[in-house]
Design a protein around this motif. Sequence first.
Motif, PDB file in Angstrom:
ATOM      1  N   PHE A  58       0.912  -1.280   0.033  1.00 30.43           N
ATOM      2  CA  PHE A  58      -0.039  -0.011   0.041  1.00 30.43           C
ATOM      3  C   PHE A  58       0.844   1.254  -0.100  1.00 30.43           C
ATOM      4  CE2 PHE A  58      -3.003  -3.145   1.851  1.00 30.43           C
ATOM      5  CZ  PHE A  58      -3.947  -3.176   0.945  1.00 30.43           C
ATOM      6  N   PHE A  59       2.227   1.246  -0.557  1.00 32.02           N
ATOM      7  CA  PHE A  59       3.044   2.205  -0.416  1.00 32.02           C
ATOM      8  C   PHE A  59       2.500   3.283  -1.172  1.00 32.02           C
ATOM      9  CE2 PHE A  59       6.368   4.831  -2.115  1.00 32.02           C
ATOM     10  CZ  PHE A  59       7.105   5.221  -1.040  1.00 32.02           C
ATOM     11  N   ASP A  60       2.013   3.378  -2.553  1.00 34.74           N
ATOM     12  CA  ASP A  60       1.342   4.248  -3.461  1.00 34.74           C
ATOM     13  C   ASP A  60       0.274   4.985  -2.606  1.00 34.74           C
ATOM     14  OD1 ASP A  60       3.405   3.483  -5.314  1.00 34.74           O
ATOM     15  OD2 ASP A  60       1.752   2.863  -6.824  1.00 34.74           O
ATOM     16  N   THR A  61      -0.597   4.216  -2.085  1.00 34.34           N
ATOM     17  CA  THR A  61      -1.666   4.720  -1.401  1.00 34.34           C
ATOM     18  C   THR A  61      -1.341   5.690  -0.221  1.00 34.34           C
ATOM     19  OG1 THR A  61      -3.153   2.972  -2.024  1.00 34.34           O
ATOM     20  CG2 THR A  61      -3.966   4.192  -0.152  1.00 34.34           C
ATOM     21  N   TRP A  62      -0.323   5.125   0.534  1.00 39.78           N
ATOM     22  CA  TRP A  62       0.126   5.882   1.861  1.00 39.78           C
ATOM     23  C   TRP A  62       0.746   7.154   1.555  1.00 39.78           C
ATOM     24  CZ3 TRP A  62       5.330   5.777   3.393  1.00 39.78           C
ATOM     25  CH2 TRP A  62       5.543   6.293   5.073  1.00 39.78           C
ATOM     26  N   MET A  63       1.602   7.160   0.458  1.00 37.21           N
ATOM     27  CA  MET A  63       2.474   8.223   0.029  1.00 37.21           C
ATOM     28  C   MET A  63       1.651   9.114  -0.570  1.00 37.21           C
ATOM     29  SD  MET A  63       5.514   8.678   0.922  1.00 37.21           S
ATOM     30  CE  MET A  63       5.771  10.069   0.077  1.00 37.21           C
ATOM     31  N   SER A  64       0.416   8.714  -1.372  1.00 39.92           N
ATOM     32  CA  SER A  64      -0.655   9.831  -1.997  1.00 39.92           C
ATOM     33  C   SER A  64      -1.214  10.540  -0.830  1.00 39.92           C
ATOM     34  CB  SER A  64      -1.624   9.089  -2.925  1.00 39.92           C
ATOM     35  OG  SER A  64      -0.855   8.465  -3.917  1.00 39.92           O
ATOM     36  N   ARG A  65      -1.622   9.847  -0.077  1.00 40.93           N
ATOM     37  CA  ARG A  65      -2.230  10.469   1.297  1.00 40.93           C
ATOM     38  C   ARG A  65      -1.282  11.506   1.969  1.00 40.93           C
ATOM     39  NH1 ARG A  65      -6.842  12.178   2.176  1.00 40.93           N
ATOM     40  NH2 ARG A  65      -6.088  13.698   3.253  1.00 40.93           N
ATOM     41  N   ILE A  66      -0.026  11.316   1.966  1.00 39.17           N
ATOM     42  CA  ILE A  66       0.989  12.161   2.485  1.00 39.17           C
ATOM     43  C   ILE A  66       0.963  13.463   1.734  1.00 39.17           C
ATOM     44  CG2 ILE A  66       3.538  12.699   3.228  1.00 39.17           C
ATOM     45  CD1 ILE A  66       3.644   9.559   4.255  1.00 39.17           C
ATOM     46  N   ILE A  67       1.098  13.104   0.432  1.00 34.75           N
ATOM     47  CA  ILE A  67       1.180  14.219  -0.531  1.00 34.75           C
ATOM     48  C   ILE A  67       0.130  15.040  -0.544  1.00 34.75           C
ATOM     49  CG2 ILE A  67       1.247  14.785  -3.096  1.00 34.75           C
ATOM     50  CD1 ILE A  67       3.228  12.078  -3.236  1.00 34.75           C
ATOM     51  N   ILE A  68      -1.176  14.630  -0.426  1.00 34.52           N
ATOM     52  CA  ILE A  68      -2.305  15.428  -0.460  1.00 34.52           C
ATOM     53  C   ILE A  68      -2.311  16.275   0.744  1.00 34.52           C
ATOM     54  CG2 ILE A  68      -4.795  15.471  -0.263  1.00 34.52           C
ATOM     55  CD1 ILE A  68      -4.587  12.527  -1.913  1.00 34.52           C
ATOM     56  N   ASN A  69      -2.079  15.570   2.099  1.00 40.30           N
ATOM     57  CA  ASN A  69      -1.994  16.308   3.203  1.00 40.30           C
ATOM     58  C   ASN A  69      -0.909  17.549   3.080  1.00 40.30           C
ATOM     59  OD1 ASN A  69      -3.873  15.035   4.608  1.00 40.30           O
ATOM     60  ND2 ASN A  69      -2.525  13.530   5.255  1.00 40.30           N
ATOM     61  N   CYS A  70       0.264  17.245   2.605  1.00 36.61           N
ATOM     62  CA  CYS A  70       1.225  18.246   2.340  1.00 36.61           C
ATOM     63  C   CYS A  70       0.902  19.383   1.496  1.00 36.61           C
ATOM     64  CB  CYS A  70       2.475  17.636   1.961  1.00 36.61           C
ATOM     65  SG  CYS A  70       3.367  16.730   3.166  1.00 36.61           S
ATOM     66  N   ALA A  71      -0.150  18.931   0.367  1.00 41.11           N
ATOM     67  CA  ALA A  71      -0.634  19.969  -0.362  1.00 41.11           C
ATOM     68  C   ALA A  71      -1.538  20.835   0.360  1.00 41.11           C
ATOM     69  CB  ALA A  71      -1.136  19.393  -1.764  1.00 41.11           C
ATOM     70  N   TYR A  72      -2.606  20.391   1.031  1.00 39.81           N
ATOM     71  CA  TYR A  72      -3.435  21.106   1.930  1.00 39.81           C
ATOM     72  C   TYR A  72      -2.708  22.042   2.643  1.00 39.81           C
ATOM     73  CZ  TYR A  72      -7.696  18.195   0.566  1.00 39.81           C
ATOM     74  OH  TYR A  72      -8.481  17.294  -0.032  1.00 39.81           O
ATOM     75  N   ASP A  73      -1.506  21.585   3.467  1.00 36.99           N
ATOM     76  CA  ASP A  73      -0.973  22.432   4.550  1.00 36.99           C
ATOM     77  C   ASP A  73      -0.420  23.390   3.796  1.00 36.99           C
ATOM     78  OD1 ASP A  73      -1.660  20.465   6.330  1.00 36.99           O
ATOM     79  OD2 ASP A  73       0.288  19.627   6.375  1.00 36.99           O
ATOM     80  N   LEU A  74       0.427  23.357   2.391  1.00 36.55           N
ATOM     81  CA  LEU A  74       0.918  24.396   1.648  1.00 36.55           C
ATOM     82  C   LEU A  74      -0.284  25.532   1.129  1.00 36.55           C
ATOM     83  CD1 LEU A  74       3.451  25.663   0.774  1.00 36.55           C
ATOM     84  CD2 LEU A  74       2.952  24.298  -1.471  1.00 36.55           C
ATOM     85  N   LEU A  75      -1.228  24.909   0.707  1.00 37.24           N
ATOM     86  CA  LEU A  75      -2.579  25.715   0.264  1.00 37.24           C
ATOM     87  C   LEU A  75      -2.980  26.662   1.553  1.00 37.24           C
ATOM     88  CD1 LEU A  75      -4.229  23.426  -2.017  1.00 37.24           C
ATOM     89  CD2 LEU A  75      -2.803  25.296  -2.748  1.00 37.24           C
ATOM     90  N   LYS A  76      -3.000  25.853   2.623  1.00 40.70           N
ATOM     91  CA  LYS A  76      -3.667  26.699   3.610  1.00 40.70           C
ATOM     92  C   LYS A  76      -2.593  27.907   4.209  1.00 40.70           C
ATOM     93  CE  LYS A  76      -5.993  22.818   5.844  1.00 40.70           C
ATOM     94  NZ  LYS A  76      -5.660  21.839   7.073  1.00 40.70           N
TER      95      LYS A  76
END
Length: 161
Positions: A58-76
Amino acid sequence: MSQHLSKKQFAQHMENNKAKFYRLAFCYVKNEHDALEIISEATYKGFINLGKLENPEFFDTWMSRIIINCAYDLLKKQKKYEFIVPDDTLPAREEDLSVDDRLDLYQALNTLQPDERTLIILKYFEDRSFREIAETLKLPESTVKTRLYRIIGKLKSAVSV
C-alpha cells in the motif's frame, strides 16, 4: 508479522513513482516550485514515518495521502485555492472539448472545495479505483462513490449554467 520497507526500498519506490507523485502535487498548486516543495516535504514525512507503513503493497496509497496532506498544508499557508489542471494530466476526452468548454470546465473545478477536487483528481486524473480512493482517503468505499457522484452533479450544474 508485518514486513516493513527498508530505507533502500523506500528510495526505490519514490524513484519509481516520482512522476506520478509530482503530477499529484502539481494538480494542487499548478507550479513546479510548490509541487517540488510538496514532494520534498512528503518524502521527508514518509521517510520519518516509514515504520508506520504496515503493508508495503500500500506504499502508493500511503504516500499519496501524505502528498495530499502536504498540499493542503501548503495551500492553507498560502491561502491559494484556485485550480487549473496542467494539460499533460487531462483525460483523453478533454481533447474533444472546445476552448470555451475547457474554460467552463476549469471554472467549474474552481468552484469545488479542496476535498472535492481530491476525489476528482484521484478518480479521473490519477485513474484510481473507488477502492483505492477509499484506502487513500481512509473513507468507506460507499462514501467515496456517493461524494463523487454528488460532485459530478455539482460540476454538471456549474458547466451548464
